[in-house]
Design a protein around this motif. Structure first.
Motif, PDB file in Angstrom:
ATOM      1  N   LEU A   1      31.352  34.829   3.795  1.00  0.00           N
ATOM      2  CA  LEU A   1      30.246  33.831   4.071  1.00  0.00           C
ATOM      3  C   LEU A   1      30.852  32.962   5.368  1.00  0.00           C
ATOM      4  O   LEU A   1      29.846  32.636   6.146  1.00  0.00           O
ATOM      5  CB  LEU A   1      29.932  32.691   2.933  1.00  0.00           C
ATOM      6  N   ALA A   2      31.998  32.744   5.205  1.00  0.00           N
ATOM      7  CA  ALA A   2      32.632  31.999   6.406  1.00  0.00           C
ATOM      8  C   ALA A   2      32.348  32.898   7.749  1.00  0.00           C
ATOM      9  O   ALA A   2      31.906  32.221   8.743  1.00  0.00           O
ATOM     10  CB  ALA A   2      34.027  31.717   6.301  1.00  0.00           C
ATOM     11  N   THR A   3      32.519  34.096   7.784  1.00  0.00           N
ATOM     12  CA  THR A   3      32.267  35.016   8.902  1.00  0.00           C
ATOM     13  C   THR A   3      30.667  34.934   9.208  1.00  0.00           C
ATOM     14  O   THR A   3      30.490  34.688  10.454  1.00  0.00           O
ATOM     15  CB  THR A   3      32.782  36.374   8.606  1.00  0.00           C
ATOM     16  N   ALA A   4      29.971  35.162   8.243  1.00  0.00           N
ATOM     17  CA  ALA A   4      28.478  35.066   8.443  1.00  0.00           C
ATOM     18  C   ALA A   4      27.890  33.721   8.958  1.00  0.00           C
ATOM     19  O   ALA A   4      27.144  33.789   9.890  1.00  0.00           O
ATOM     20  CB  ALA A   4      27.413  35.421   7.105  1.00  0.00           C
ATOM     21  N   VAL A   5      28.240  32.498   8.289  1.00  0.00           N
ATOM     22  CA  VAL A   5      27.425  31.376   8.770  1.00  0.00           C
ATOM     23  C   VAL A   5      28.315  30.132   8.698  1.00  0.00           C
ATOM     24  O   VAL A   5      27.993  29.192   8.735  1.00  0.00           O
ATOM     25  CB  VAL A   5      26.428  31.183   7.640  1.00  0.00           C
ATOM     26  N   GLY A   6      29.837  30.402   8.918  1.00  0.00           N
ATOM     27  CA  GLY A   6      30.776  29.332   8.845  1.00  0.00           C
ATOM     28  C   GLY A   6      30.343  28.205  10.083  1.00  0.00           C
ATOM     29  O   GLY A   6      30.426  27.068  10.022  1.00  0.00           O
ATOM     30  N   GLN A   7      30.333  29.099  11.289  1.00  0.00           N
ATOM     31  CA  GLN A   7      30.308  28.082  12.583  1.00  0.00           C
ATOM     32  C   GLN A   7      28.886  27.201  12.421  1.00  0.00           C
ATOM     33  O   GLN A   7      29.208  25.927  12.556  1.00  0.00           O
ATOM     34  CB  GLN A   7      30.140  28.964  13.628  1.00  0.00           C
TER      35      GLN A   7
END
Length: 319
Positions: free
Chosen positions: A107-113
């Motif tokens: 999830l951090a990779t997908a929407v973290g920023q």
């Protein structure tokens, strides 16, 4: 001294006023106390700290080296305490001082920023960590983080609020070079190694439990501790694995050389849930869960529909 620290806010206030006013009598007038009360407080403070804070023969009073150190710290602590009181009395605590969150890697990779950008609007400071989900759960329960997005809903614990973020199926993933069938795991394993997640991870535990329930005992040769490593090894032709669509997205679905198919045994699903301590963060947990779902629709869903359109209807981003 009543505090186990050797000081409390009141004793710090008396010490700071005494040093700034230059005498105990002036500090007593300033604080509306008797001079004897000021003297007793300072004596107890020095006893509790185990150091001398004043040069005894100096007039006006001057601090020792320890006293100057304590003065600087006391000023900051008193300023923070006064600010905290003002915000509480006025109700001006809509912006939090710090938010600490922990996310599963995928999830951090997908929407973290973009999630971080949202959090910045609600807090003066933040921290974000990733890693093994069971460590996140422990961190939430011990108050080391404020909320988590995890495949562990912590159902056995009270005092928590839970907001659904994603439900997705597990799928079988084999190298693109594999031309054989994908509907018989025992036969597949005789031809290719099974690439496992480490048993410390919740996703690895869920997969192993599912295999045992379906009476599938596969050789334990390859154990990797992150999705990227698992799927890159499969893409290189070293073996096959079981994972989820979001993990495929994390590893770069458009760059992987793999074949993806439904599990030939009973279906298995993963649910990601935002979990926070109830009534501590206002509506921020619910809002972050909504935004995570929206961001997954914009980013993850679009790529899934391009690369694996048959799989997209099986992924749910609504509670």
């Amino acid at each position: 001294m009543r505090s186990g620290f050797g000081f409390d806010l009141r004793s710090m206030e008396i010490f700071v006023e005494t040093l700034e006013q230059g005498s105990q009598s002036a500090a007593a007038r300033r604080l509306g106390l008797k001079q004897s009360s000021v003297s007793q407080s300072l004596a107890t403070l020095e006893e509790g700290l185990g150091v001398s804070l004043f040069k005894r023969n100096a007039r006006p009073l001057e601090p020792t080296a320890a006293g100057r150190f304590f003065y600087d710290r006391a000023r900051r602590l008193l300023d923070e305490a006064r600010s905290t009181r003002r915000e509480l009395v006025s109700g001006a605590f809509g912006q939090l001082h710090q938010v600490r969150l922990a996310l599963v890697d995928s999830l951090a990779t997908a929407v973290g920023q973009p999630l971080i950008e949202l959090i910045k609007r609600h807090t003066r400071d933040y921290t974000l960590t990733t890693g093994l989900s069971h460590m996140h759960s422990h961190a939430l329960l011990t108050r080391h983080v404020d909320f988590i997005v995890s495949d562990d809903r912590l159902e056995n614990y009270d005092g928590l609020e839970r907001h659904a973020v994603l439900r997705e199926p597990f799928v079988l993933v084999a190298p693109a070079s594999w031309t054989g069938p994908l509907d018989n795991l025992r036969w597949l394993t005789r031809q290719l190694d099974f690439v496992r997640y480490t048993p410390q991870s919740l996703i690895g535990q869920a997969i192993e439990r599912h295999l045992r329930l379906n009476r599938l005992e596969l050789p334990a040769r390859l154990h990797l501790d992150n999705t990227f490593a698992v799927l890159r090894l499969v893409s290189a032709g070293a073996g096959w694995t079981i994972t989820t669509p979001l993990c495929l997205f994390q590893a770069g679905l458009d760059t992987l050389q793999v074949r993806v198919a439904p599990l030939p045994v009973a279906p298995l699903q993963r649910e990601l849930t935002l979990v926070a301590r109830r009534d501590e963060l206002g509506d921020l947990p619910a809002q972050l869960a909504r935004d995570a779902r929206r961001l997954l629709e914009l980013r993850f869903r679009q790529e899934l529909e391009r690369g694996l359109p048959w799989l997209s209807p099986q992924v749910a981003t609504q509670p």
